[in-house]
Design an enzyme around this catalytic site. Structure first.
Site, PDB file in Angstrom:
ATOM      1  N   PRO A  74      56.870  99.351  11.635  1.00 31.99           N
ATOM      2  CA  PRO A  74      57.370  99.663  10.303  1.00 31.99           C
ATOM      3  C   PRO A  74      58.214 100.930  10.229  1.00 31.99           C
ATOM      4  O   PRO A  74      57.879 101.949  10.860  1.00 31.99           O
ATOM      5  CB  PRO A  74      56.089  99.849   9.483  1.00 31.99           C
ATOM      6  N   ASN A  75      59.278 100.838   9.474  1.00 26.44           N
ATOM      7  CA  ASN A  75      60.167 101.950   9.103  1.00 26.44           C
ATOM      8  C   ASN A  75      61.075 102.431  10.232  1.00 26.44           C
ATOM      9  O   ASN A  75      61.935 103.280   9.997  1.00 26.44           O
ATOM     10  CB  ASN A  75      59.364 103.139   8.543  1.00 26.44           C
ATOM     11  N   HIS A 133      56.518 106.471  21.752  1.00 25.18           N
ATOM     12  CA  HIS A 133      56.782 107.216  20.514  1.00 25.18           C
ATOM     13  C   HIS A 133      57.912 108.195  20.742  1.00 25.18           C
ATOM     14  O   HIS A 133      57.978 108.854  21.791  1.00 25.18           O
ATOM     15  CB  HIS A 133      55.536 107.976  20.057  1.00 25.18           C
ATOM     16  N   ARG A 188      67.064 109.519   8.080  1.00 32.57           N
ATOM     17  CA  ARG A 188      66.280 110.630   7.539  1.00 32.57           C
ATOM     18  C   ARG A 188      65.471 111.263   8.650  1.00 32.57           C
ATOM     19  O   ARG A 188      65.275 110.663   9.692  1.00 32.57           O
ATOM     20  CB  ARG A 188      65.293 110.119   6.488  1.00 32.57           C
ATOM     21  N   ALA A 209      53.620 103.780  12.346  1.00 33.44           N
ATOM     22  CA  ALA A 209      52.331 104.253  11.819  1.00 33.44           C
ATOM     23  C   ALA A 209      51.187 103.279  12.088  1.00 33.44           C
ATOM     24  O   ALA A 209      50.009 103.673  12.026  1.00 33.44           O
ATOM     25  CB  ALA A 209      52.462 104.525  10.320  1.00 33.44           C
ATOM     26  N   ARG A 244      51.284 116.590  15.939  1.00 32.86           N
ATOM     27  CA  ARG A 244      51.581 116.494  14.506  1.00 32.86           C
ATOM     28  C   ARG A 244      50.275 116.458  13.696  1.00 32.86           C
ATOM     29  O   ARG A 244      49.274 117.017  14.121  1.00 32.86           O
ATOM     30  CB  ARG A 244      52.473 115.267  14.274  1.00 32.86           C
ATOM     31  N   ASN A 248      56.742 100.483  20.183  1.00 34.80           N
ATOM     32  CA  ASN A 248      56.595 101.629  19.286  1.00 34.80           C
ATOM     33  C   ASN A 248      56.064 101.053  17.971  1.00 34.80           C
ATOM     34  O   ASN A 248      56.831 100.534  17.162  1.00 34.80           O
ATOM     35  CB  ASN A 248      57.919 102.354  19.056  1.00 34.80           C
ATOM     36  N   GLU A 273      53.155 101.976  25.597  1.00 35.59           N
ATOM     37  CA  GLU A 273      53.188 102.518  24.234  1.00 35.59           C
ATOM     38  C   GLU A 273      54.279 103.592  24.194  1.00 35.59           C
ATOM     39  O   GLU A 273      54.346 104.437  25.094  1.00 35.59           O
ATOM     40  CB  GLU A 273      51.828 103.134  23.893  1.00 35.59           C
ATOM     41  N   TYR A 283      62.906 112.785  14.453  1.00 37.13           N
ATOM     42  CA  TYR A 283      63.185 111.540  15.188  1.00 37.13           C
ATOM     43  C   TYR A 283      64.584 111.473  15.805  1.00 37.13           C
ATOM     44  O   TYR A 283      64.932 110.463  16.419  1.00 37.13           O
ATOM     45  CB  TYR A 283      62.985 110.339  14.252  1.00 37.13           C
TER      46      TYR A 283
END
Ligand code: CA2
Length: 157
Positions: free
Chosen positions: A22-23, A112, A30, A89, A119, A86, A110, A35
């Site tokens: 997602p996203n 990221h 943004r 969330a 974080r 990836n 995995e 990122y």
């Protein structure tokens, strides 16, 4: 391994499935301080060029829906040698992804862009890490190259 008629090894036949959660379709739009400024298309292109340079093929699916990603992982069984994922969330709570990946017999990386462990505390948990072959965290967009190389290296070792 594919051999020429002279028995010389040629390009490999592995297929890698890159899954984006997602996203991630918003990348480049943004939060570039977290990122980076590359779009998802840029990162998929980097991953695909990395795979092709090693003689492998890369497929990509992005979805904002957990069940679509579960379906993709199930369909990858027996047809794809490695998954680079990836999960966005979903990484931090989606046990259905954990279970689907646990039933995949190939290599799982995995991935990221940021380092979730550096974080907020809720990002420190990954339900995917326990079923992954390994994880690539915090290398920004270059992680897409590193993750594909790691998947191919694990497949060929
Ligand atoms: O660092 C990563 O790659 C993450 O998987 C990115 C996820 C985050 O929830 C994970 O904790 C770590 C967020 C992906 C959405 O990224 C956006 C990008 C631009 C604008 C809005 C969201």
């Amino acid at each position: 391994m594919t051999l020429t008629t002279q028995g010389i090894p040629t390009a490999q036949d592995e297929t890698i499935l890159l899954l984006s959660g997602p996203n991630l379709n918003l990348l480049g739009d943004r939060q570039p301080e977290i990122y980076g400024s590359s779009s998802l298309d840029d990162l998929v292109d980097l991953a695909r060029r990395t795979a092709q340079a090693a003689g492998a093929k890369l497929l990509h699916v992005q979805s904002n829906t957990e069940g679509v990603l579960v379906d993709e992982i199930q369909q990858a069984r027996g047809t794809v040698e490695a998954i680079v994922i990836n999960p966005g969330a979903l990484t931090h709570y989606a046990w259905s992804l954990h279970d689907a990946l646990a039933a995949f017999e190939g290599v799982i990386v995995e991935l990221h862009i940021s380092n979730p462990n550096a974080r907020e505390p809720w990002r420190h948990v990954s339900v995917v890490a326990p079923v992954a072959t390994g994880s690539v965290l915090g290398f920004g967009g270059d992680g897409y190259r590193i993750a594909v190389e790691a998947a191919i290296s694990a497949l060929r070792s």
